[in-house]
Design a protein around this motif. Structure first.
Motif, PDB file in Angstrom:
ATOM      1  N   ASN A 144     -11.777  20.888   3.431  1.00 14.26           N
ATOM      2  CA  ASN A 144     -10.561  21.311   4.104  1.00 14.26           C
ATOM      3  C   ASN A 144     -10.945  22.403   5.094  1.00 14.26           C
ATOM      4  OD1 ASN A 144      -8.803  19.652   2.656  1.00 14.26           O
ATOM      5  ND2 ASN A 144      -8.694  21.137   0.988  1.00 14.26           N
ATOM      6  N   PHE A 145     -10.155  22.536   6.164  1.00 15.04           N
ATOM      7  CA  PHE A 145     -10.480  23.553   7.157  1.00 15.04           C
ATOM      8  C   PHE A 145     -10.498  24.945   6.534  1.00 15.04           C
ATOM      9  CE2 PHE A 145      -9.337  26.693  10.380  1.00 15.04           C
ATOM     10  CZ  PHE A 145     -10.437  26.539  11.208  1.00 15.04           C
ATOM     11  N   GLY A 146      -9.605  25.214   5.612  1.00  9.44           N
ATOM     12  CA  GLY A 146      -9.566  26.521   4.969  1.00  9.44           C
ATOM     13  C   GLY A 146     -10.874  26.879   4.295  1.00  9.44           C
ATOM     14  N   HIS A 173      -6.892   7.597  -2.158  1.00 12.36           N
ATOM     15  CA  HIS A 173      -7.899   7.049  -1.257  1.00 12.36           C
ATOM     16  C   HIS A 173      -8.439   8.130  -0.328  1.00 12.36           C
ATOM     17  CE1 HIS A 173      -6.245   2.718  -1.838  1.00 12.36           C
ATOM     18  NE2 HIS A 173      -6.933   3.156  -2.867  1.00 12.36           N
ATOM     19  N   ALA A 174      -7.575   9.015   0.141  1.00  9.42           N
ATOM     20  CA  ALA A 174      -8.027  10.112   1.000  1.00  9.42           C
ATOM     21  C   ALA A 174      -9.012  10.997   0.236  1.00  9.42           C
ATOM     22  CB  ALA A 174      -6.840  10.934   1.489  1.00  9.42           C
ATOM     23  N   GLY A 175      -8.745  11.232  -1.027  1.00 12.28           N
ATOM     24  CA  GLY A 175      -9.662  12.024  -1.854  1.00 12.28           C
ATOM     25  C   GLY A 175     -11.004  11.352  -2.020  1.00 12.28           C
ATOM     26  N   LYS A 176     -10.999  10.043  -2.212  1.00 10.90           N
ATOM     27  CA  LYS A 176     -12.257   9.302  -2.354  1.00 10.90           C
ATOM     28  C   LYS A 176     -13.060   9.328  -1.058  1.00 10.90           C
ATOM     29  CE  LYS A 176     -10.644   6.163  -5.940  1.00 10.90           C
ATOM     30  NZ  LYS A 176     -10.327   4.772  -6.285  1.00 10.90           N
ATOM     31  N   ILE A 177     -12.375   9.175   0.070  1.00 15.07           N
ATOM     32  CA  ILE A 177     -13.042   9.220   1.374  1.00 15.07           C
ATOM     33  C   ILE A 177     -13.631  10.612   1.607  1.00 15.07           C
ATOM     34  CG2 ILE A 177     -12.655   9.143   3.873  1.00 15.07           C
ATOM     35  CD1 ILE A 177     -10.514   6.948   3.233  1.00 15.07           C
ATOM     36  N   LYS A 178     -12.840  11.631   1.312  1.00 15.96           N
ATOM     37  CA  LYS A 178     -13.288  13.013   1.491  1.00 15.96           C
ATOM     38  C   LYS A 178     -14.548  13.285   0.664  1.00 15.96           C
ATOM     39  CE  LYS A 178     -11.505  17.668   0.813  1.00 15.96           C
ATOM     40  NZ  LYS A 178     -10.358  18.448   0.391  1.00 15.96           N
ATOM     41  N   LYS A 179     -14.560  12.811  -0.571  1.00 18.36           N
ATOM     42  CA  LYS A 179     -15.709  13.013  -1.447  1.00 18.36           C
ATOM     43  C   LYS A 179     -16.924  12.229  -0.952  1.00 18.36           C
ATOM     44  CE  LYS A 179     -17.088  12.823  -6.271  1.00 18.36           C
ATOM     45  NZ  LYS A 179     -16.683  12.506  -7.641  1.00 18.36           N
ATOM     46  N   ALA A 180     -16.715  10.991  -0.543  1.00 19.28           N
ATOM     47  CA  ALA A 180     -17.823  10.149  -0.085  1.00 19.28           C
ATOM     48  C   ALA A 180     -18.470  10.704   1.186  1.00 19.28           C
ATOM     49  CB  ALA A 180     -17.340   8.723   0.155  1.00 19.28           C
ATOM     50  N   TYR A 190       0.833  -1.204   0.000  1.00 25.26           N
ATOM     51  CA  TYR A 190       0.000   0.000   0.000  1.00 25.26           C
ATOM     52  C   TYR A 190       0.866   1.253   0.000  1.00 25.26           C
ATOM     53  CZ  TYR A 190      -3.641   3.318   1.328  1.00 25.26           C
ATOM     54  OH  TYR A 190      -4.503   4.370   1.359  1.00 25.26           O
ATOM     55  N   ALA A 191       1.904   1.261   0.784  1.00 27.73           N
ATOM     56  CA  ALA A 191       2.768   2.439   0.915  1.00 27.73           C
ATOM     57  C   ALA A 191       3.827   2.533  -0.181  1.00 27.73           C
ATOM     58  CB  ALA A 191       3.438   2.434   2.277  1.00 27.73           C
ATOM     59  N   GLN A 192       3.976   1.516  -0.985  1.00 30.06           N
ATOM     60  CA  GLN A 192       5.017   1.534  -2.014  1.00 30.06           C
ATOM     61  C   GLN A 192       4.705   2.535  -3.124  1.00 30.06           C
ATOM     62  OE1 GLN A 192       5.411  -2.545  -3.205  1.00 30.06           O
ATOM     63  NE2 GLN A 192       6.896  -2.986  -1.587  1.00 30.06           N
ATOM     64  N   ARG A 193       3.480   2.702  -3.460  1.00 28.14           N
ATOM     65  CA  ARG A 193       3.096   3.652  -4.500  1.00 28.14           C
ATOM     66  C   ARG A 193       2.633   4.932  -3.819  1.00 28.14           C
ATOM     67  NH1 ARG A 193      -1.769   4.536  -6.942  1.00 28.14           N
ATOM     68  NH2 ARG A 193      -1.611   5.716  -8.871  1.00 28.14           N
ATOM     69  N   GLU A 194       3.406   5.974  -3.926  1.00 17.49           N
ATOM     70  CA  GLU A 194       3.179   7.224  -3.199  1.00 17.49           C
ATOM     71  C   GLU A 194       1.772   7.810  -3.374  1.00 17.49           C
ATOM     72  OE1 GLU A 194       3.768  10.299  -0.664  1.00 17.49           O
ATOM     73  OE2 GLU A 194       5.034   8.555  -0.907  1.00 17.49           O
ATOM     74  N   PRO A 195       1.226   7.928  -4.564  1.00 16.92           N
ATOM     75  CA  PRO A 195      -0.093   8.581  -4.710  1.00 16.92           C
ATOM     76  C   PRO A 195      -1.275   7.780  -4.167  1.00 16.92           C
ATOM     77  CG  PRO A 195       1.100   8.573  -6.800  1.00 16.92           C
ATOM     78  CD  PRO A 195       1.851   7.687  -5.861  1.00 16.92           C
ATOM     79  N   THR A 196      -1.084   6.506  -3.839  1.00 13.10           N
ATOM     80  CA  THR A 196      -2.207   5.665  -3.432  1.00 13.10           C
ATOM     81  C   THR A 196      -2.964   6.240  -2.244  1.00 13.10           C
ATOM     82  OG1 THR A 196      -1.096   3.688  -4.242  1.00 13.10           O
ATOM     83  CG2 THR A 196      -2.895   3.348  -2.696  1.00 13.10           C
ATOM     84  N   HIS A 197      -2.259   6.609  -1.190  1.00 14.46           N
ATOM     85  CA  HIS A 197      -2.956   7.097  -0.004  1.00 14.46           C
ATOM     86  C   HIS A 197      -3.653   8.427  -0.278  1.00 14.46           C
ATOM     87  CE1 HIS A 197       0.851   9.280   0.474  1.00 14.46           C
ATOM     88  NE2 HIS A 197       0.188  10.127   1.226  1.00 14.46           N
TER      89      HIS A 197
END
Length: 66
Positions: free
Chosen positions: A26-28, A14-21, A4-11
């Motif tokens: 963002n706090f800003g 996934h964070a973007g998908k979670i944020k959208k779902a 999972y951590a080997q490919r840098e953009p993966t997390h």
């Protein structure tokens, strides 16, 4: 899990998908809304800084209907 951590953009992807779902911001993006809420609380309720701070901490998770 190791790969999972080997490919840098993966997390980030996934964070973007979670944020959208979960319809997260963002706090800003929400900072002005929070400042308005805190200002309104201070002006209208007369609550002290501790109560207002406690509510401001809970504010991001509170349902808003607008």
């Amino acid at each position: 899990m190791k790969r999972y951590a080997q490919r840098e953009p993966t997390h980030r992807e996934h964070a973007g998908k979670i944020k959208k779902a979960l319809k997260l911001k963002n706090f800003g993006q929400a900072e002005a809304e929070l400042a308005a809420y805190v200002g309104m609380r201070a002006w209208v309720t007369g609550d002290g800084p501790t109560a207002i701070f406690t509510d401001a901490v809970r504010w991001p998770r509170a349902p808003r209907f607008f």
